[in-house]
Design a protein around this motif. Structure first.
Motif, PDB file in Angstrom:
ATOM      1  N   VAL A   1       0.801  -1.146  -0.054  1.00 38.96           N
ATOM      2  CA  VAL A   1       0.070   0.074   0.013  1.00 38.96           C
ATOM      3  C   VAL A   1       0.815   1.201   0.021  1.00 38.96           C
ATOM      4  O   VAL A   1       0.600   2.178  -0.717  1.00 38.96           O
ATOM      5  N   LEU A   2       1.644   1.323   0.997  1.00 37.62           N
ATOM      6  CA  LEU A   2       2.679   2.563   1.060  1.00 37.62           C
ATOM      7  C   LEU A   2       3.450   2.666  -0.222  1.00 37.62           C
ATOM      8  O   LEU A   2       3.898   3.616  -0.784  1.00 37.62           O
ATOM      9  N   GLY A   3       3.943   1.461  -0.928  1.00 41.85           N
ATOM     10  CA  GLY A   3       4.836   1.563  -2.029  1.00 41.85           C
ATOM     11  C   GLY A   3       4.153   2.290  -3.262  1.00 41.85           C
ATOM     12  O   GLY A   3       4.923   2.835  -3.955  1.00 41.85           O
ATOM     13  N   THR A   4       2.681   2.221  -3.003  1.00 36.51           N
ATOM     14  CA  THR A   4       2.100   3.117  -4.271  1.00 36.51           C
ATOM     15  C   THR A   4       2.400   4.775  -3.986  1.00 36.51           C
ATOM     16  O   THR A   4       2.218   5.457  -4.773  1.00 36.51           O
ATOM     17  N   LEU A   5       2.652   5.184  -2.801  1.00 39.63           N
ATOM     18  CA  LEU A   5       3.111   6.378  -2.500  1.00 39.63           C
ATOM     19  C   LEU A   5       4.597   6.759  -2.592  1.00 39.63           C
ATOM     20  O   LEU A   5       5.046   7.952  -2.464  1.00 39.63           O
ATOM     21  N   GLY A   6       5.587   5.751  -2.865  1.00 45.03           N
ATOM     22  CA  GLY A   6       6.701   5.823  -3.064  1.00 45.03           C
ATOM     23  C   GLY A   6       7.622   5.566  -2.034  1.00 45.03           C
ATOM     24  O   GLY A   6       8.601   5.848  -1.822  1.00 45.03           O
ATOM     25  N   VAL A   7       6.921   4.860  -0.976  1.00 42.23           N
ATOM     26  CA  VAL A   7       7.653   4.583   0.388  1.00 42.23           C
ATOM     27  C   VAL A   7       8.362   3.098   0.213  1.00 42.23           C
ATOM     28  O   VAL A   7       7.850   2.292  -0.416  1.00 42.23           O
ATOM     29  N   GLY A   8       9.460   3.167   0.557  1.00 38.71           N
ATOM     30  CA  GLY A   8      10.332   1.899   0.634  1.00 38.71           C
ATOM     31  C   GLY A   8      10.020   0.638   1.716  1.00 38.71           C
ATOM     32  O   GLY A   8       9.014   1.016   2.221  1.00 38.71           O
ATOM     33  N   ALA A   9      10.829  -0.135   1.546  1.00 37.57           N
ATOM     34  CA  ALA A   9      10.664  -1.201   2.622  1.00 37.57           C
ATOM     35  C   ALA A   9      10.901  -0.645   3.988  1.00 37.57           C
ATOM     36  O   ALA A   9      11.630   0.345   4.191  1.00 37.57           O
ATOM     37  N   PRO A  10      10.300  -1.313   4.901  1.00 37.22           N
ATOM     38  CA  PRO A  10      10.247  -0.753   6.468  1.00 37.22           C
ATOM     39  C   PRO A  10      11.252  -1.182   7.003  1.00 37.22           C
ATOM     40  O   PRO A  10      12.182  -2.120   6.662  1.00 37.22           O
ATOM     41  N   VAL A  11      11.965  -0.410   7.856  1.00 34.35           N
ATOM     42  CA  VAL A  11      13.125  -0.632   8.870  1.00 34.35           C
ATOM     43  C   VAL A  11      12.205  -1.553   9.873  1.00 34.35           C
ATOM     44  O   VAL A  11      11.499  -1.145  10.384  1.00 34.35           O
TER      45      VAL A  11
END
Length: 130
Positions: A22-32
């Motif tokens: 979901v957050l990948g659609t906003l350009g957010v990478g993999a979580p820490v």
């Protein structure tokens, strides 16, 4: 205004899959990924100076969604908003309220999409028409 927002999860691996998509659609990478001194695990999705966090509850009780709470995510276009919604539904989320699209009367001054994540947390994708 905010440095971070944190929601609880009863299944962190499921949340990792859901929020990475979901957050990948906003350009957010993999979580820490992090394990606190207390032993509970957390995910930190970092983007543009802020963090969205998902955590096992520290108190050991079941995670539950906030009654009346919503976490909103800013989108850059109606298409990005639709992608956010579609990724959420494809990864175990539930579409709620009205279908994604314009709101604000005849001017359609904004577009909204509401979903619940697999733990029941309410999320909103928002695009404001310039």
């Amino acid at each position: 205004m905010f440095s971070h927002v944190m929601v609880g999860s009863n299944d962190l691996e499921r949340s990792k899959i859901f929020y990475t998509a979901v957050l990948g659609t906003l350009g957010v990478g993999a979580p820490v990924e992090n394990t606190a001194g207390s032993g509970h695990k957390r995910l930190f999705f970092r983007h543009e100076g802020t963090s969205f966090c998902v955590s096992e509850p520290i108190n050991g009780e079941a995670a539950c969604p906030a009654n009346g709470g919503t976490v909103g995510f800013k989108c850059a276009s109606p298409e990005q908003l639709q992608a956010f919604h579609d990724a959420a539904v494809a990864h175990g989320g539930v579409s709620i309220e009205d279908a994604p699209g314009p709101r604000g009367g005849p001017s359609g001054s904004m577009h909204l999409a509401y979903v619940r994540d697999p733990d029941g947390n309410k999320l909103c994708a928002l695009y404001r028409v310039p």
